[in-house]
Design a protein around this motif. Structure first.
Motif, PDB file in Angstrom:
ATOM      1  N   TRP A 150      -1.244   7.702   5.961  1.00 36.10           N
ATOM      2  CA  TRP A 150      -1.510   6.523   5.146  1.00 36.10           C
ATOM      3  C   TRP A 150      -0.271   5.660   5.330  1.00 36.10           C
ATOM      4  O   TRP A 150       0.806   6.017   4.851  1.00 36.10           O
ATOM      5  CB  TRP A 150      -1.680   6.976   3.704  1.00 36.10           C
ATOM      6  CG  TRP A 150      -2.370   6.044   2.793  1.00 36.10           C
ATOM      7  CD1 TRP A 150      -1.797   5.301   1.818  1.00 36.10           C
ATOM      8  CD2 TRP A 150      -3.769   5.776   2.713  1.00 36.10           C
ATOM      9  NE1 TRP A 150      -2.748   4.589   1.147  1.00 36.10           N
ATOM     10  CE2 TRP A 150      -3.965   4.863   1.683  1.00 36.10           C
ATOM     11  CE3 TRP A 150      -4.865   6.219   3.436  1.00 36.10           C
ATOM     12  CZ2 TRP A 150      -5.221   4.385   1.338  1.00 36.10           C
ATOM     13  CZ3 TRP A 150      -6.111   5.747   3.092  1.00 36.10           C
ATOM     14  CH2 TRP A 150      -6.286   4.839   2.059  1.00 36.10           C
TER      15      TRP A 150
ATOM     16  N   THR B  92       1.678   1.937   5.247  1.00 35.00           N
ATOM     17  CA  THR B  92       1.783   0.533   4.863  1.00 35.00           C
ATOM     18  C   THR B  92       2.414  -0.223   6.030  1.00 35.00           C
ATOM     19  O   THR B  92       3.378   0.241   6.630  1.00 35.00           O
ATOM     20  CB  THR B  92       2.659   0.375   3.609  1.00 35.00           C
ATOM     21  OG1 THR B  92       2.120   1.209   2.575  1.00 35.00           O
ATOM     22  CG2 THR B  92       2.711  -1.060   3.128  1.00 35.00           C
ATOM     23  N   TYR B  93       1.857  -1.396   6.340  1.00 36.20           N
ATOM     24  CA  TYR B  93       2.378  -2.176   7.467  1.00 36.20           C
ATOM     25  C   TYR B  93       2.739  -3.599   7.067  1.00 36.20           C
ATOM     26  O   TYR B  93       2.258  -4.121   6.061  1.00 36.20           O
ATOM     27  CB  TYR B  93       1.375  -2.204   8.634  1.00 36.20           C
ATOM     28  CG  TYR B  93       0.098  -2.971   8.351  1.00 36.20           C
ATOM     29  CD1 TYR B  93       0.039  -4.363   8.486  1.00 36.20           C
ATOM     30  CD2 TYR B  93      -1.056  -2.314   7.959  1.00 36.20           C
ATOM     31  CE1 TYR B  93      -1.128  -5.061   8.235  1.00 36.20           C
ATOM     32  CE2 TYR B  93      -2.234  -2.998   7.713  1.00 36.20           C
ATOM     33  CZ  TYR B  93      -2.267  -4.381   7.852  1.00 36.20           C
ATOM     34  OH  TYR B  93      -3.424  -5.079   7.601  1.00 36.20           O
TER      35      TYR B  93
ATOM     36  N   ASN C 221      -2.777   0.962   6.934  1.00 34.89           N
ATOM     37  CA  ASN C 221      -3.489   1.636   8.020  1.00 34.89           C
ATOM     38  C   ASN C 221      -3.793   3.056   7.569  1.00 34.89           C
ATOM     39  O   ASN C 221      -2.914   3.750   7.054  1.00 34.89           O
ATOM     40  CB  ASN C 221      -2.615   1.731   9.281  1.00 34.89           C
ATOM     41  CG  ASN C 221      -2.508   0.422  10.022  1.00 34.89           C
ATOM     42  OD1 ASN C 221      -3.481  -0.284  10.184  1.00 34.89           O
ATOM     43  ND2 ASN C 221      -1.314   0.104  10.488  1.00 34.89           N
ATOM     44  N   SER C 222      -5.021   3.479   7.766  1.00 36.76           N
ATOM     45  CA  SER C 222      -5.421   4.858   7.536  1.00 36.76           C
ATOM     46  C   SER C 222      -5.651   5.465   8.914  1.00 36.76           C
ATOM     47  O   SER C 222      -6.612   5.117   9.604  1.00 36.76           O
ATOM     48  CB  SER C 222      -6.708   4.889   6.700  1.00 36.76           C
ATOM     49  OG  SER C 222      -7.219   6.193   6.647  1.00 36.76           O
TER      50      SER C 222
ATOM     51  N   ILE D 206      -8.451   4.650  13.341  1.00 32.73           N
ATOM     52  CA  ILE D 206      -7.565   3.864  12.488  1.00 32.73           C
ATOM     53  C   ILE D 206      -8.454   2.880  11.736  1.00 32.73           C
ATOM     54  O   ILE D 206      -9.178   2.099  12.349  1.00 32.73           O
ATOM     55  CB  ILE D 206      -6.489   3.081  13.271  1.00 32.73           C
ATOM     56  CG1 ILE D 206      -5.621   4.022  14.102  1.00 32.73           C
ATOM     57  CG2 ILE D 206      -5.640   2.256  12.302  1.00 32.73           C
ATOM     58  CD1 ILE D 206      -4.576   3.316  14.967  1.00 32.73           C
TER      59      ILE D 206
ATOM     60  N   TRP E 183      -8.113  -0.069   8.716  1.00 34.91           N
ATOM     61  CA  TRP E 183      -7.070  -0.811   8.019  1.00 34.91           C
ATOM     62  C   TRP E 183      -7.668  -1.936   7.195  1.00 34.91           C
ATOM     63  O   TRP E 183      -8.749  -2.431   7.462  1.00 34.91           O
ATOM     64  CB  TRP E 183      -6.010  -1.345   8.979  1.00 34.91           C
ATOM     65  CG  TRP E 183      -6.436  -2.437   9.901  1.00 34.91           C
ATOM     66  CD1 TRP E 183      -6.315  -3.786   9.685  1.00 34.91           C
ATOM     67  CD2 TRP E 183      -7.045  -2.301  11.189  1.00 34.91           C
ATOM     68  NE1 TRP E 183      -6.805  -4.482  10.767  1.00 34.91           N
ATOM     69  CE2 TRP E 183      -7.250  -3.594  11.696  1.00 34.91           C
ATOM     70  CE3 TRP E 183      -7.425  -1.204  11.957  1.00 34.91           C
ATOM     71  CZ2 TRP E 183      -7.824  -3.822  12.937  1.00 34.91           C
ATOM     72  CZ3 TRP E 183      -8.008  -1.434  13.202  1.00 34.91           C
ATOM     73  CH2 TRP E 183      -8.193  -2.721  13.675  1.00 34.91           C
ATOM     74  N   GLN E 184      -6.910  -2.267   6.166  1.00 36.00           N
ATOM     75  CA  GLN E 184      -7.296  -3.367   5.291  1.00 36.00           C
ATOM     76  C   GLN E 184      -6.053  -4.166   4.976  1.00 36.00           C
ATOM     77  O   GLN E 184      -5.032  -3.610   4.567  1.00 36.00           O
ATOM     78  CB  GLN E 184      -7.931  -2.847   4.000  1.00 36.00           C
ATOM     79  CG  GLN E 184      -8.410  -3.958   3.093  1.00 36.00           C
ATOM     80  CD  GLN E 184      -9.201  -3.430   1.903  1.00 36.00           C
ATOM     81  OE1 GLN E 184      -9.686  -2.310   1.899  1.00 36.00           O
ATOM     82  NE2 GLN E 184      -9.327  -4.262   0.887  1.00 36.00           N
TER      83      GLN E 184
END
Length: 177
Positions: free
Chosen positions: A124, A126-127, A144-145, A160, A162-163
């Motif tokens: 998990w 964070t980007y 990103n998961s 992957i 992502w949101q």
């Protein structure tokens, strides 16, 4: 004797292209892809291979993924409150990104939370996204998961999702640095 000479000549002719091809590849620089032997390595490799010019060589990016892997951005429908994922193959993603050229894109992970069971793992991550490495603030953030599988030698990405962060979906404090 003539037969032997003919066979030697034919063998030499058949082998010359192979020899020249090997000589050409030996002198050409080979790109070293980032290691994915650990989950930390995999997370670093994902961001390293996503980042850079939009039209860059994606050989290392391809190498990180299992054959049927998917990349899926999750976004809100334009006409309502529902969210959906758009499923892309690795090649679909590469094509879509290349169409954005010219330009650059840099993404880095700021917080990774990893869970693992045997050869199955979830990162998990964070980007933050920037157009240039030295941009003072990101133009986007999100999560990103990353689902990964260990093949006995290294970790590879299966998916992957992502949101991106939005005003309606701010990043929770537990996923911030």
């Amino acid at each position: 004797m003539k037969r032997i000479a003919v066979l030697l000549a034919l063998s030499a002719a058949a082998l010359c292209p192979v020899a020249f091809a090997q000589a050409g590849t030996a002198s050409a620089p080979t790109k070293t892809c980032p290691s994915t032997k650990t989950l930390d390595d995999l997370a670093i490799a994902v961001y390293a291979n996503v980042s850079g010019p939009y039209d860059q060589d994606r050989a290392c990016f391809r190498e990180m993924f299992l054959p049927d892997a998917r990349l899926s951005p999750i976004s809100k429908a334009k006409d309502g409150p529902t969210y959906s994922a758009r499923n892309l193959t690795v090649e679909d993603w590469i094509s879509a990104v290349a169409k954005r050229a010219p330009g650059n894109f840099f993404e880095k992970g700021t917080v990774n939370k990893v869970e693992q069971y045997g050869s199955l793992a979830h990162i998990w991550s964070t980007y933050e996204s920037r157009h240039a490495l030295n941009d003072p603030a990101p133009f986007a953030r999100g999560i990103n998961s990353i689902q990964a599988v260990y093949d006995g030698t290294r970790w590879k990405v299966q998916a992957i999702l992502w949101q991106a962060e939005t005003p309606e979906t701010p990043l929770p404090a537990k996923y911030l640095p």
